[in-house]
Motif scaffolding. Structure first.
Motif, mmCIF file in Angstrom:
data_model
loop_
_atom_site.group_PDB
_atom_site.id
_atom_site.type_symbol
_atom_site.label_atom_id
_atom_site.label_comp_id
_atom_site.label_asym_id
_atom_site.label_seq_id
_atom_site.Cartn_x
_atom_site.Cartn_y
_atom_site.Cartn_z
ATOM 1 N N SER A 1 0.830 -1.204 0.000
ATOM 2 C CA SER A 1 0.000 0.000 0.000
ATOM 3 C C SER A 1 0.871 1.264 0.000
ATOM 4 O O SER A 1 0.611 2.211 -0.753
ATOM 5 C CB SER A 1 -0.914 -0.004 1.233
ATOM 6 N N ALA A 2 1.920 1.263 0.828
ATOM 7 C CA ALA A 2 2.811 2.433 0.897
ATOM 8 C C ALA A 2 3.535 2.623 -0.427
ATOM 9 O O ALA A 2 3.712 3.767 -0.884
ATOM 10 C CB ALA A 2 3.811 2.256 2.041
ATOM 11 N N GLN A 3 3.926 1.525 -1.074
ATOM 12 C CA GLN A 3 4.609 1.632 -2.362
ATOM 13 C C GLN A 3 3.672 2.221 -3.421
ATOM 14 O O GLN A 3 4.103 3.038 -4.235
ATOM 15 C CB GLN A 3 5.117 0.251 -2.813
ATOM 16 N N VAL A 4 2.418 1.818 -3.386
ATOM 17 C CA VAL A 4 1.445 2.362 -4.340
ATOM 18 C C VAL A 4 1.275 3.864 -4.120
ATOM 19 O O VAL A 4 1.280 4.645 -5.073
ATOM 20 C CB VAL A 4 0.079 1.626 -4.211
ATOM 21 N N LYS A 5 1.155 4.271 -2.850
ATOM 22 C CA LYS A 5 0.977 5.692 -2.543
ATOM 23 C C LYS A 5 2.181 6.523 -2.978
ATOM 24 O O LYS A 5 2.032 7.597 -3.544
ATOM 25 C CB LYS A 5 0.700 5.893 -1.050
ATOM 26 N N VAL A 6 3.374 6.019 -2.701
ATOM 27 C CA VAL A 6 4.585 6.752 -3.087
ATOM 28 C C VAL A 6 4.666 6.835 -4.608
ATOM 29 O O VAL A 6 5.013 7.879 -5.174
ATOM 30 C CB VAL A 6 5.845 6.101 -2.477
ATOM 31 N N GLY A 7 4.334 5.753 -5.264
ATOM 32 C CA GLY A 7 4.337 5.758 -6.734
ATOM 33 C C GLY A 7 3.354 6.755 -7.299
ATOM 34 O O GLY A 7 3.662 7.488 -8.256
ATOM 35 N N GLN A 8 2.176 6.809 -6.707
ATOM 36 C CA GLN A 8 1.161 7.779 -7.135
ATOM 37 C C GLN A 8 1.659 9.205 -6.950
ATOM 38 O O GLN A 8 1.513 10.048 -7.840
ATOM 39 C CB GLN A 8 -0.121 7.595 -6.293
ATOM 40 N N MET A 9 2.227 9.468 -5.789
ATOM 41 C CA MET A 9 2.727 10.818 -5.521
ATOM 42 C C MET A 9 3.832 11.190 -6.498
ATOM 43 O O MET A 9 3.898 12.321 -6.966
ATOM 44 C CB MET A 9 3.236 10.925 -4.090
ATOM 45 N N ALA A 10 4.710 10.240 -6.757
ATOM 46 C CA ALA A 10 5.807 10.518 -7.688
ATOM 47 C C ALA A 10 5.248 10.874 -9.072
ATOM 48 O O ALA A 10 5.715 11.828 -9.707
ATOM 49 C CB ALA A 10 6.738 9.313 -7.784
ATOM 50 N N ARG A 11 4.249 10.109 -9.503
ATOM 51 C CA ARG A 11 3.645 10.418 -10.808
ATOM 52 C C ARG A 11 2.985 11.793 -10.793
ATOM 53 O O ARG A 11 3.135 12.586 -11.711
ATOM 54 C CB ARG A 11 2.606 9.352 -11.184
ATOM 55 N N GLU A 12 2.237 12.089 -9.729
ATOM 56 C CA GLU A 12 1.548 13.375 -9.635
ATOM 57 C C GLU A 12 2.542 14.529 -9.623
ATOM 58 O O GLU A 12 2.351 15.542 -10.297
ATOM 59 C CB GLU A 12 0.664 13.422 -8.388
ATOM 60 N N GLN A 13 3.595 14.368 -8.846
ATOM 61 C CA GLN A 13 4.576 15.440 -8.766
ATOM 62 C C GLN A 13 5.306 15.615 -10.091
ATOM 63 O O GLN A 13 5.603 16.736 -10.500
ATOM 64 C CB GLN A 13 5.573 15.181 -7.632
ATOM 65 N N TYR A 14 5.571 14.531 -10.764
ATOM 66 C CA TYR A 14 6.216 14.634 -12.068
ATOM 67 C C TYR A 14 5.289 15.348 -13.057
ATOM 68 O O TYR A 14 5.715 16.223 -13.806
ATOM 69 C CB TYR A 14 6.579 13.239 -12.589
ATOM 70 N N GLN A 15 4.021 14.955 -13.023
ATOM 71 C CA GLN A 15 3.055 15.560 -13.955
ATOM 72 C C GLN A 15 2.838 17.037 -13.653
ATOM 73 O O GLN A 15 2.616 17.838 -14.545
ATOM 74 C CB GLN A 15 1.717 14.813 -13.891
ATOM 75 N N GLN A 16 2.920 17.373 -12.375
ATOM 76 C CA GLN A 16 2.658 18.769 -12.007
ATOM 77 C C GLN A 16 3.951 19.571 -11.888
ATOM 78 O O GLN A 16 3.915 20.758 -11.578
ATOM 79 C CB GLN A 16 1.889 18.815 -10.683
ATOM 80 N N ASN A 17 5.093 18.949 -12.096
ATOM 81 C CA ASN A 17 6.390 19.621 -11.983
ATOM 82 C C ASN A 17 6.515 20.404 -10.681
ATOM 83 O O ASN A 17 6.930 21.553 -10.671
ATOM 84 C CB ASN A 17 6.640 20.550 -13.182
ATOM 85 N N THR A 18 6.163 19.788 -9.589
ATOM 86 C CA THR A 18 6.187 20.491 -8.301
ATOM 87 C C THR A 18 7.595 20.891 -7.890
ATOM 88 O O THR A 18 7.764 21.772 -7.060
ATOM 89 C CB THR A 18 5.558 19.614 -7.197
ATOM 90 N N THR A 19 8.605 20.270 -8.466
ATOM 91 C CA THR A 19 9.971 20.661 -8.101
ATOM 92 C C THR A 19 10.302 22.051 -8.625
ATOM 93 O O THR A 19 11.184 22.718 -8.100
ATOM 94 C CB THR A 19 10.989 19.651 -8.663
ATOM 95 N N LEU A 20 9.604 22.465 -9.655
ATOM 96 C CA LEU A 20 9.854 23.796 -10.221
ATOM 97 C C LEU A 20 9.012 24.881 -9.561
ATOM 98 O O LEU A 20 9.211 26.058 -9.819
ATOM 99 C CB LEU A 20 9.561 23.782 -11.729
ATOM 100 N N ILE A 21 8.079 24.473 -8.711
ATOM 101 C CA ILE A 21 7.174 25.459 -8.112
ATOM 102 C C ILE A 21 7.938 26.510 -7.324
ATOM 103 O O ILE A 21 7.625 27.695 -7.393
ATOM 104 C CB ILE A 21 6.120 24.772 -7.217
ATOM 105 N N GLY A 22 8.966 26.090 -6.585
ATOM 106 C CA GLY A 22 9.731 27.057 -5.800
ATOM 107 C C GLY A 22 10.327 28.138 -6.692
ATOM 108 O O GLY A 22 10.243 29.330 -6.366
ATOM 109 N N ILE A 23 10.889 27.760 -7.807
ATOM 110 C CA ILE A 23 11.488 28.728 -8.736
ATOM 111 C C ILE A 23 10.401 29.580 -9.374
ATOM 112 O O ILE A 23 10.498 30.797 -9.433
ATOM 113 C CB ILE A 23 12.307 27.992 -9.822
ATOM 114 N N VAL A 24 9.358 28.914 -9.847
ATOM 115 C CA VAL A 24 8.251 29.625 -10.521
ATOM 116 C C VAL A 24 7.602 30.605 -9.564
ATOM 117 O O VAL A 24 7.262 31.731 -9.941
ATOM 118 C CB VAL A 24 7.199 28.612 -11.054
ATOM 119 N N THR A 25 7.451 30.228 -8.323
ATOM 120 C CA THR A 25 6.809 31.091 -7.339
ATOM 121 C C THR A 25 7.579 32.384 -7.170
ATOM 122 O O THR A 25 7.011 33.466 -7.085
ATOM 123 C CB THR A 25 6.727 30.359 -5.971
ATOM 124 N N VAL A 26 8.886 32.271 -7.138
ATOM 125 C CA VAL A 26 9.713 33.455 -6.927
ATOM 126 C C VAL A 26 9.803 34.292 -8.199
ATOM 127 O O VAL A 26 9.752 35.520 -8.152
ATOM 128 C CB VAL A 26 11.123 33.024 -6.445
#
Length: 182
Positions: free
Chosen positions: A62-87
């Motif tokens: 179950s935890a692996q599925v959740k982490v996998g889902q989050m990874a996909r969501e974050q990749y799709q939403q490019n959340t790693t770039l949010i900090g840069i984009v925000t500024v």
């Protein structure tokens, strides 16, 4: 008569041997019970351990599925770039604060999911190790039960043989008494 005295000595010896054999049989039967109890207890613990391993495996899956889902969501939403984009993106202070809060929440959620995944992995490994220990104990208990069964069977045979010898001695003693009476 000398024959009667000899048969009485043989009968007394046979009765003493029977008493020893019966005591050995009682001891073997007690050990049988102890061994069976130990084996049964180990089997119960082994079943509980199996259930725990399955439960921990399900939690890990179950935890692996959740982490996998989050990874996909974050990749799709490019959340790693949010900090840069925000500024970099011109916006109001309130909107900028909302974006930062959302990015922080996503990061904390991801970190929490990873922690749960790592915890699940550790619990599964721990339960598998405990199960391996119980499996070894069960194996030892099975071997002890098998060895004890052999001992008990020997004690039963010795008691049966001693009983037969006592019966032979009684018969010989009765014959000697009858011969002495004549």
């Amino acid at each position: 008569s000398a024959k009667l005295q000899a048969s009485e000595v043989v009968l007394a010896d046979a009765k003493a041997a029977l008493a020893v054999a019966q005591q050995n049989l009682i001891t073997a039967q007690r050990k049988d019970s102890e061994t069976a109890g130990s084996l049964a207890q180990t089997q119960i613990l082994l079943k509980a351990s199996d259930a725990l391993v399955q439960q921990n495996q399900a939690a890990l899956d179950s935890a692996q599925v959740k982490v996998g889902q989050m990874a996909r969501e974050q990749y799709q939403q490019n959340t790693t770039l949010i900090g840069i984009v925000t500024v970099v993106t011109p916006t109001t202070t309130g909107a900028m604060n909302d974006k930062l809060q959302w990015a922080t929440t996503m990061f904390e959620t991801s970190a929490s999911a990873m922690t749960r995944l790592e915890d699940s992995q550790a619990k599964l490994a721990q339960s598998k190790n405990a199960r391996a220990v119980l499996e070894a104990k069960a194996d030892l208990a099975r071997k002890a039960a098998a060895a004890q069964l052999g001992t008990s069977q020997k004690a039963e045979k010795a008691a049966a043989d001693a009983t037969a010898k006592v019966q032979q001695a009684v018969d010989a003693n009765n014959a000697a008494k009858a011969a002495a009476a004549d």
